[in-house]
Design a protein around this motif. Structure first.
Motif, PDB file in Angstrom:
ATOM      1  N   LEU A  43     -29.845  48.390 -56.828  1.00  0.00           N
ATOM      2  CA  LEU A  43     -30.805  47.640 -57.641  1.00  0.00           C
ATOM      3  C   LEU A  43     -30.436  47.665 -59.125  1.00  0.00           C
ATOM      4  O   LEU A  43     -31.183  47.144 -59.954  1.00  0.00           O
ATOM      5  N   ASP A  44     -29.312  48.291 -59.417  1.00  0.00           N
ATOM      6  CA  ASP A  44     -28.877  48.441 -60.811  1.00  0.00           C
ATOM      7  C   ASP A  44     -29.923  49.214 -61.611  1.00  0.00           C
ATOM      8  O   ASP A  44     -30.265  48.850 -62.735  1.00  0.00           O
ATOM      9  N   MET A  45     -30.443  50.280 -60.986  1.00  0.00           N
ATOM     10  CA  MET A  45     -31.418  51.154 -61.626  1.00  0.00           C
ATOM     11  C   MET A  45     -30.917  52.590 -61.598  1.00  0.00           C
ATOM     12  O   MET A  45     -30.006  52.939 -60.843  1.00  0.00           O
ATOM     13  N   GLN A  46     -31.557  53.411 -62.403  1.00  0.00           N
ATOM     14  CA  GLN A  46     -31.342  54.841 -62.314  1.00  0.00           C
ATOM     15  C   GLN A  46     -32.260  55.394 -61.218  1.00  0.00           C
ATOM     16  O   GLN A  46     -33.348  54.874 -60.992  1.00  0.00           O
ATOM     17  N   GLU A  47     -31.820  56.435 -60.555  1.00  0.00           N
ATOM     18  CA  GLU A  47     -32.649  57.034 -59.508  1.00  0.00           C
ATOM     19  C   GLU A  47     -34.004  57.451 -60.075  1.00  0.00           C
ATOM     20  O   GLU A  47     -35.049  57.292 -59.426  1.00  0.00           O
ATOM     21  N   SER A  48     -34.006  57.953 -61.294  1.00  0.00           N
ATOM     22  CA  SER A  48     -35.249  58.396 -61.928  1.00  0.00           C
ATOM     23  C   SER A  48     -36.211  57.230 -62.158  1.00  0.00           C
ATOM     24  O   SER A  48     -37.432  57.416 -62.178  1.00  0.00           O
ATOM     25  N   ASP A  49     -35.657  55.999 -62.305  1.00  0.00           N
ATOM     26  CA  ASP A  49     -36.517  54.823 -62.479  1.00  0.00           C
ATOM     27  C   ASP A  49     -37.387  54.596 -61.244  1.00  0.00           C
ATOM     28  O   ASP A  49     -38.564  54.249 -61.353  1.00  0.00           O
ATOM     29  N   ILE A  50     -36.790  54.785 -60.077  1.00  0.00           N
ATOM     30  CA  ILE A  50     -37.534  54.581 -58.835  1.00  0.00           C
ATOM     31  C   ILE A  50     -38.620  55.635 -58.682  1.00  0.00           C
ATOM     32  O   ILE A  50     -39.741  55.333 -58.259  1.00  0.00           O
ATOM     33  N   TYR A  51     -38.309  56.866 -59.061  1.00  0.00           N
ATOM     34  CA  TYR A  51     -39.290  57.944 -58.913  1.00  0.00           C
ATOM     35  C   TYR A  51     -40.524  57.743 -59.802  1.00  0.00           C
ATOM     36  O   TYR A  51     -41.551  58.373 -59.585  1.00  0.00           O
ATOM     37  N   THR A  52     -40.408  56.871 -60.787  1.00  0.00           N
ATOM     38  CA  THR A  52     -41.571  56.533 -61.611  1.00  0.00           C
ATOM     39  C   THR A  52     -42.655  55.868 -60.763  1.00  0.00           C
ATOM     40  O   THR A  52     -43.855  56.027 -61.021  1.00  0.00           O
ATOM     41  N   TYR A  53     -42.215  55.159 -59.726  1.00  0.00           N
ATOM     42  CA  TYR A  53     -43.140  54.410 -58.883  1.00  0.00           C
ATOM     43  C   TYR A  53     -43.264  54.980 -57.472  1.00  0.00           C
ATOM     44  O   TYR A  53     -44.355  54.985 -56.892  1.00  0.00           O
ATOM     45  N   PHE A  54     -42.164  55.455 -56.919  1.00  0.00           N
ATOM     46  CA  PHE A  54     -42.172  55.965 -55.545  1.00  0.00           C
ATOM     47  C   PHE A  54     -41.303  57.214 -55.458  1.00  0.00           C
ATOM     48  O   PHE A  54     -40.187  57.239 -55.970  1.00  0.00           O
TER      49      PHE A  54
END
Length: 222
Positions: A43-54
């Protein structure tokens, strides 16, 4: 939540991009991502970005289920006639409408639940719990309405289990539909009508209830 078929545009908020990206991955690979790191990279994101939501794939799957519930209820409430329905008709309306939402996501749902017998045998998959909670709230509202109109009978102890019965009915419909190969899922439509009619016949006031009321009346009139 409808299936996505393209990379997410920059205007999509991160939470929606994560949900759509997860569904897309399952559709393309037939299984969930190998790790959160690889998923974030796709998704061209950092893993920590996803943990913000899930915090897990289970949480993402849970959000997909909730989005299906929300879309179903939104469609129902947008119909003016829905407010005039009886409790039985509202449950029928809900089940027929959620089938349409499931159809939009059938390939996704088949990938997760259609090829694993254990998945269908489970009554409470972890990711379905939030969806179940929302549906139980909906079911309890129907039960209250049904009791007010005498469509549903109040019975000691048993009445407290009506919402659970409706949930088992919903999960039965899902499991039936996921395996249904009939044209237009016509067998599922028939299963919905027959199961809802049976449920309300059982929850409604029966000859036994009438007899008990009569006996109570005769006893108290002595």
């Amino acid at each position: 939540m409808e299936n996505t078929t393209a990379q997410q545009p920059s205007t999509v908020d991160p939470r929606t991009a994560i949900l759509n990206g997860y569904v897309l991955h399952v559709l393309e690979e037939g299984k969930e991502p190998a790790s959160m790191f690889k998923f974030a990279k796709s998704l061209d994101m950092q893993e920590s970005d996803i943990y913000t939501y899930f915090t897990s794939f289970t949480a993402i799957k849970s959000a997909v289920w909730v989005s299906i519930y929300d879309a179903t209820l939104k469609q129902l409430e947008e119909q003016e006639v829905y407010a005039t329905y009886s409790a039985r008709e509202k449950l029928l309306g809900f089940l027929f409408t959620i089938i349409e939402e499931w159809k939009k996501n059938r390939s996704y749902l088949l990938s997760l639940y259609g090829h694993d017998p254990k998945a269908l045998k489970q009554q409470f998959p972890e990711e379905v719990k939030a969806f179940k909670g929302k549906f139980r709230d909906f079911a309890n509202e129907l039960i209250l309405e049904g009791k007010e109109t005498d469509e549903i009978a109040s019975r000691p102890v048993i009445s407290d289990r009506y919402a659970d019965a409706m949930w088992f009915q919903l999960w039965f419909v899902f499991r039936f539909w996921i395996k249904d190969t009939s044209p237009g899922f016509e067998k599922t439509d028939a299963a919905i009508e027959k199961s809802v009619n049976l449920a309300f016949d059982l929850m409604g006031k029966s000859a036994v209830d009438t007899f008990i009321d009569f006996v109570k009346f005769m006893y108290q009139s002595k």
